[in-house]
Design a protein around this motif. Structure first.
Motif, PDB file in Angstrom:
ATOM      1  N   LEU A   1      -3.512  -7.524   6.530  1.00  0.00           N
ATOM      2  CA  LEU A   1      -4.744  -7.156   6.828  1.00  0.00           C
ATOM      3  C   LEU A   1      -5.243  -6.906   4.833  1.00  0.00           C
ATOM      4  CD1 LEU A   1      -5.622  -4.501   9.349  1.00  0.00           C
ATOM      5  CD2 LEU A   1      -6.683  -6.840   8.812  1.00  0.00           C
ATOM      6  N   SER A   2      -4.904  -6.281   4.686  1.00  0.00           N
ATOM      7  CA  SER A   2      -4.970  -6.278   3.052  1.00  0.00           C
ATOM      8  C   SER A   2      -5.409  -7.792   2.169  1.00  0.00           C
ATOM      9  CB  SER A   2      -4.030  -6.106   2.224  1.00  0.00           C
ATOM     10  OG  SER A   2      -4.622  -5.553   0.935  1.00  0.00           O
TER      11      SER A   2
ATOM     12  N   GLN B   1      -3.050   2.231   2.510  1.00  0.00           N
ATOM     13  CA  GLN B   1      -2.168   2.631   3.765  1.00  0.00           C
ATOM     14  C   GLN B   1      -0.406   1.632   4.356  1.00  0.00           C
ATOM     15  OE1 GLN B   1      -3.790   4.433   6.656  1.00  0.00           O
ATOM     16  NE2 GLN B   1      -5.802   4.460   5.055  1.00  0.00           N
ATOM     17  N   VAL B   2      -0.674   0.675   3.394  1.00  0.00           N
ATOM     18  CA  VAL B   2       0.564   0.242   2.471  1.00  0.00           C
ATOM     19  C   VAL B   2       1.965   1.466   2.033  1.00  0.00           C
ATOM     20  CG1 VAL B   2       2.071  -1.663   1.733  1.00  0.00           C
ATOM     21  CG2 VAL B   2      -0.048  -2.536   3.481  1.00  0.00           C
ATOM     22  N   ILE B   3       0.547   1.434   0.551  1.00  0.00           N
ATOM     23  CA  ILE B   3       1.530   3.160   0.385  1.00  0.00           C
ATOM     24  C   ILE B   3       2.047   3.827   0.795  1.00  0.00           C
ATOM     25  CG2 ILE B   3       1.615   3.941  -1.725  1.00  0.00           C
ATOM     26  CD1 ILE B   3      -1.074   2.600  -3.438  1.00  0.00           C
ATOM     27  N   LYS B   4       1.339   4.279   1.699  1.00  0.00           N
ATOM     28  CA  LYS B   4       1.707   5.343   2.145  1.00  0.00           C
ATOM     29  C   LYS B   4       2.419   5.835   3.599  1.00  0.00           C
ATOM     30  CE  LYS B   4      -2.188   8.081   3.977  1.00  0.00           C
ATOM     31  NZ  LYS B   4      -2.891   8.614   5.235  1.00  0.00           N
TER      32      LYS B   4
ATOM     33  N   ILE C   1       6.079  -2.312  -5.029  1.00  0.00           N
ATOM     34  CA  ILE C   1       5.501  -3.750  -5.013  1.00  0.00           C
ATOM     35  C   ILE C   1       3.801  -3.196  -4.564  1.00  0.00           C
ATOM     36  CG2 ILE C   1       6.619  -4.371  -3.042  1.00  0.00           C
ATOM     37  CD1 ILE C   1       5.302  -6.695  -5.790  1.00  0.00           C
ATOM     38  N   SER C   2       3.779  -2.303  -3.864  1.00  0.00           N
ATOM     39  CA  SER C   2       2.704  -1.297  -3.112  1.00  0.00           C
ATOM     40  C   SER C   2       2.130  -1.325  -3.357  1.00  0.00           C
ATOM     41  CB  SER C   2       2.778  -0.606  -1.672  1.00  0.00           C
ATOM     42  OG  SER C   2       3.831  -1.405  -1.158  1.00  0.00           O
ATOM     43  N   TYR C   3       2.336  -0.347  -4.721  1.00  0.00           N
ATOM     44  CA  TYR C   3       1.691   0.047  -6.067  1.00  0.00           C
ATOM     45  C   TYR C   3       0.918  -0.784  -6.860  1.00  0.00           C
ATOM     46  CZ  TYR C   3       2.158   5.287  -5.153  1.00  0.00           C
ATOM     47  OH  TYR C   3       2.124   6.562  -4.376  1.00  0.00           O
ATOM     48  N   GLN C   4       2.247  -2.207  -7.396  1.00  0.00           N
ATOM     49  CA  GLN C   4       1.765  -3.030  -8.104  1.00  0.00           C
ATOM     50  C   GLN C   4       0.186  -3.906  -7.462  1.00  0.00           C
ATOM     51  OE1 GLN C   4       4.208  -5.597  -9.914  1.00  0.00           O
ATOM     52  NE2 GLN C   4       3.589  -7.351 -10.161  1.00  0.00           N
ATOM     53  N   ARG C   5       0.880  -4.276  -6.152  1.00  0.00           N
ATOM     54  CA  ARG C   5      -0.130  -4.226  -5.402  1.00  0.00           C
ATOM     55  C   ARG C   5      -2.258  -4.477  -5.536  1.00  0.00           C
ATOM     56  NH1 ARG C   5       3.415  -7.492  -0.173  1.00  0.00           N
ATOM     57  NH2 ARG C   5       4.286  -8.626  -1.827  1.00  0.00           N
ATOM     58  N   ALA C   6      -1.454  -2.890  -5.467  1.00  0.00           N
ATOM     59  CA  ALA C   6      -2.829  -2.018  -4.842  1.00  0.00           C
ATOM     60  C   ALA C   6      -3.781  -1.796  -6.613  1.00  0.00           C
ATOM     61  CB  ALA C   6      -2.776  -0.572  -5.109  1.00  0.00           C
ATOM     62  N   GLY C   7      -2.494  -1.909  -7.360  1.00  0.00           N
ATOM     63  CA  GLY C   7      -3.329  -2.224  -9.383  1.00  0.00           C
ATOM     64  C   GLY C   7      -4.205  -3.179  -9.659  1.00  0.00           C
TER      65      GLY C   7
END
Length: 348
Positions: free
Chosen positions: A247-248, A266-269, A284-290
């Motif tokens: 979805l992201s 939500q992926v990070i959570k 990788i979840s944090y990196q993609r968010a950044g």
């Protein structure tokens, strides 16, 4: 959620297993069958450790009472290969899949059982990146299942789905969409709109629509997959995480960065809950968010998430890597944007 039909089914199977064991003993064929009956709900709930334990126990009983070259023993090997794959043990995945197929071929198993083994061996080859070989086995499984069950059966639907995924790996996107839509159509007719298998097909269809650049349709199917999954198996599940990831990406491709970022959070959570903070999936979840926040223009918040990704990666691997160097460069570039030259020079 704890009172959902899937959890109730699992509890009933486990109660049946306890009663069977008390009546026939821990090492009876009846207890082995009860263990195997319980694994279907356990699989859908994504409790793969328990799936492996129950199947291994059933295998031990059947080998002791029936021997290796028996179709019931082969079923245990078949299911152990699935559990091993879900747990990331791909060597055992391949060994168990080949063992099940070998026994079934030598024992003259029915086409339905051979199709199951062809499907599983095909899945293993996909994990190893041998896509042409995987497609060969999956097409065999599909043809056998259509012959045995007809075109409108859940196992046939699963084969359509697997073939579609292989076509995706082979970059044949139109075929990926065609086979995924067929799988979804069959599953909706058989198990309905509120089943985890249907959610999986919606997710595949959504991914396929992304591949052919129809992002609104992709989002529609992914939202449907998310609704079904959260109401049947729950929020903190790996399949739910994968839907949020898709979805992201779909929202990003549809140029709706705000919703893309919301779904990435939500992926990070879920990743932190399932895998912990110090884990590659969480990193990788944090990196993609950044990276998404950087594109969105929220540079201070982007730095926060990229630094978190940096710290996690450093703790996982210890020594610098090429990936870490790329991350440092991105962080440094953001410091330049924010006119913090000293920090930029340190990172770059």
């Amino acid at each position: 959620m704890a009172e959902g039909w899937l959890y109730k089914s699992c509890k009933l199977h486990e109660r049946t297993m306890e009663l069977t064991s008390s009546l026939y003993g821990d090492n009876s064929l009846e207890t082995a069958q009860a263990l195997m009956d319980a694994t279907e709900s356990i699989y859908l709930l994504e409790d793969f450790d328990k799936l492996y334990r129950y199947t291994q126990k059933a295998l031990d009983i059947r080998v002791g009472l029936l021997g290796e070259m028996h179709l019931d023993t082969a079923q245990c090997y078949n299911d152990l290969d699935i559990a091993s794959g879900k747990l990331g043990d791909f060597k055992s995945y391949l060994d168990y899949a080949k063992k099940a197929l070998e026994i079934r071929e030598k024992a003259g198993a029915a086409d339905a059982l051979l199709a199951e083994s062809y499907n599983n061996v095909g899945c293993v080859y996909r994990y190893f990146g041998e896509n042409e070989k995987s497609l060969e086995f999956q097409l065999k499984a599909l043809e056998l299942r259509k012959r045995v069950y007809g075109k409108n059966h859940l196992d046939t639907a699963n084969s359509y789905s697997e073939v579609g995924v292989i076509y995706a790996a082979l970059e044949q996107d139109e075929k990926y969409l065609e086979y995924s839509l067929r799988s979804l159509e069959i599953k909706k007719a058989i198990v309905g709109d509120k089943h985890p298998d249907t959610a999986l097909s919606h997710n595949n269809v959504g991914d396929a629509y992304m591949c052919v650049h129809d992002y609104p349709k992709a989002i529609k199917h992914l939202q449907e997959a998310l609704t079904i999954n959260t109401h049947t198996i729950g929020f903190y599940k790996e399949s739910t995480l994968k839907i949020f990831e898709n979805l992201s990406l779909a929202y990003e491709l549809n140029e709706d960065l705000e919703k893309s970022i919301d779904n990435q959070m939500q992926v990070i959570k879920i990743s932190e809950k399932l895998f912990g903070r110090i884990h590659p999936r969480t990193q990788i979840s944090y990196q993609r968010a950044g990276e998404k926040l950087d594109t969105y223009g929220d540079w201070n918040l982007a730095l926060k998430y990229l630094y978190e990704a940096f710290n996690i990666q450093l703790k996982i691997y210890g020594n610098p890597t090429f990936e870490l160097a790329d991350l440092c460069h991105r962080i440094g570039s953001l410091h330049y944007v924010l006119n913090d030259v000293d920090k930029a020079k340190r990172m770059v």
